[in-house]
Design an enzyme around this catalytic site. Structure first.
Site, mmCIF file in Angstrom:
data_model
loop_
_atom_site.group_PDB
_atom_site.id
_atom_site.type_symbol
_atom_site.label_atom_id
_atom_site.label_comp_id
_atom_site.label_asym_id
_atom_site.label_seq_id
_atom_site.Cartn_x
_atom_site.Cartn_y
_atom_site.Cartn_z
ATOM 1 N N GLU A 109 0.841 -1.192 0.000
ATOM 2 C CA GLU A 109 0.000 0.000 0.000
ATOM 3 C C GLU A 109 0.876 1.242 0.000
ATOM 4 O OE1 GLU A 109 -3.730 -0.188 2.236
ATOM 5 O OE2 GLU A 109 -3.155 1.717 3.182
ATOM 6 N N ASP A 111 0.293 5.315 0.627
ATOM 7 C CA ASP A 111 -0.750 6.181 1.185
ATOM 8 C C ASP A 111 -0.404 7.655 1.152
ATOM 9 O OD1 ASP A 111 -2.099 3.890 1.932
ATOM 10 O OD2 ASP A 111 -1.451 3.960 4.018
ATOM 11 N N GLU A 113 -2.440 10.551 3.205
ATOM 12 C CA GLU A 113 -3.532 10.810 4.137
ATOM 13 C C GLU A 113 -3.451 12.273 4.559
ATOM 14 O OE1 GLU A 113 -4.434 6.707 6.487
ATOM 15 O OE2 GLU A 113 -2.514 7.660 6.963
ATOM 16 N N GLN A 126 0.179 12.936 5.694
ATOM 17 C CA GLN A 126 0.933 11.775 6.159
ATOM 18 C C GLN A 126 1.062 10.781 5.017
ATOM 19 O OE1 GLN A 126 0.627 9.730 10.164
ATOM 20 N NE2 GLN A 126 -0.572 8.281 8.972
ATOM 21 N N ASN A 128 2.542 6.851 4.009
ATOM 22 C CA ASN A 128 2.915 5.579 4.618
ATOM 23 C C ASN A 128 3.097 4.563 3.498
ATOM 24 O OD1 ASN A 128 3.494 3.617 6.500
ATOM 25 N ND2 ASN A 128 1.458 3.565 7.426
#
Length: 292
Positions: A109, A111, A113, A126, A128
């Site tokens: 994944e 990310d 965010e 954020q 990740n």
């Protein structure tokens, strides 16, 4: 010249036929919401706001948030969307834009965010990365502009060399492929493109200290100009390993000198958390990818 070539139907058909004959299945824009995405959560809270299917509105209220996903998965390439985030007091909300393999045991994944804020405070983004089922690689950057005032472009480049997260033309994160040193890297399975708008006031703003103010609801986020360029799955297995894909070219194997300067500027002035620097979390030293 490039755009003129692809506006000519004859040359477009010829180029697509050449890709088929070569066993390569590269998916490119234009992408529309109705044709290329599906609602995964609360279709009453996602509204199309133009007639071409290129712009949508996401809604969060006391009843529900919402989400959508691409109908296909992709193996390497570049994805981007233009997003205008929640205006005003957005504390406790999270707007997410990410790629995911949607597999529990060995999830990959990537990310974005966007963590809501109190009015007047900077928005935090954020990032990740999950690779082979392991995440916990959070980095946070305070954006240097108001992302609710107008649309900005958020991009993930994923190739055999590195993963780069971009805010407009600014690289804000680079994760290198260092499998030779035992560092996990997403390279074995395709990922879909996802987005969600949801309540997360137990952690999103100042670690959960700032709660969502439902008096300000409903909250709105806007998306447009969806762009997906990559190897669509299912498709020819040769596509993902084809070194001639444009995103595998020399210009995309490392940051350019200009991109490197922008990246340093972001890292020096706007990063507020990097798991690689979290000594209480990693008292014996940072994870190996931090040394790449």
């Amino acid at each position: 010249m490039y755009m003129a070539f692809f506006k000519n139907p004859f040359f477009l058909l010829l180029s697509l036929w050449a890709l088929v004959l070569s066993g390569v299945c590269v998916w490119g824009k234009p992408v529309t919401f109705l044709q290329d995405f599906r609602v995964t959560w609360s279709d009453s809270h996602i509204r199309q706001i133009d007639n071409q299917g290129t712009a949508i509105q996401l809604i969060l209220d006391r009843n529900s948030g919402c989400g959508f996903a691409s109908k296909s998965r992709y193996m390497f390439g570049r994805i981007s969307m233009k997003i205008k985030l929640i205006a005003g007091d957005s504390a406790g909300t999270v707007t997410a834009f990410y790629m995911s393999s949607d597999t529990d045991a060995i999830r990959d994944e990537l990310d974005f965010e966007f963590l809501g804020n109190r009015s007047g405070q900077p928005y935090t983004v954020q990032t990740n990365i999950y690779a082979h089922g392991k995440g916990g690689r959070e980095q946070r950057v305070n954006l240097w502009f108001d992302p609710s005032a107008q649309f900005h472009t958020y991009t993930i480049l994923w190739n055999h060399h590195h993963i780069v997260f971009y805010v407009d033309e600014f690289p804000i994160r680079v994760y290198k492929n260092d499998v030779a040193r035992g560092v996990a890297y997403p390279r074995m399975q395709g990922m879909g493109v996802y987005s969600t708008l949801w309540e997360a006031d137990n952690w999103a703003t100042r670690g959960g200290l700032e709660k969502i103010d439902w008096r300000k609801a409903p909250f709105y986020a806007y998306y447009k100009d969806f762009d997906i360029e990559g190897c669509q799955l299912p498709g020819p297995t040769s596509c993902a390993s084809n070194a001639s894909n444009w995103w595998e070219g020399a210009a995309y194997q490392a940051l350019t000198p200009t991109q490197a300067r922008l990246y340093r500027w972001v890292r020096i002035n706007h990063i507020i958390y990097d798991y690689c620097q979290d000594k209480p979390r990693f008292p014996l030293g940072p994870p190996p990818e931090c040394l790449s």
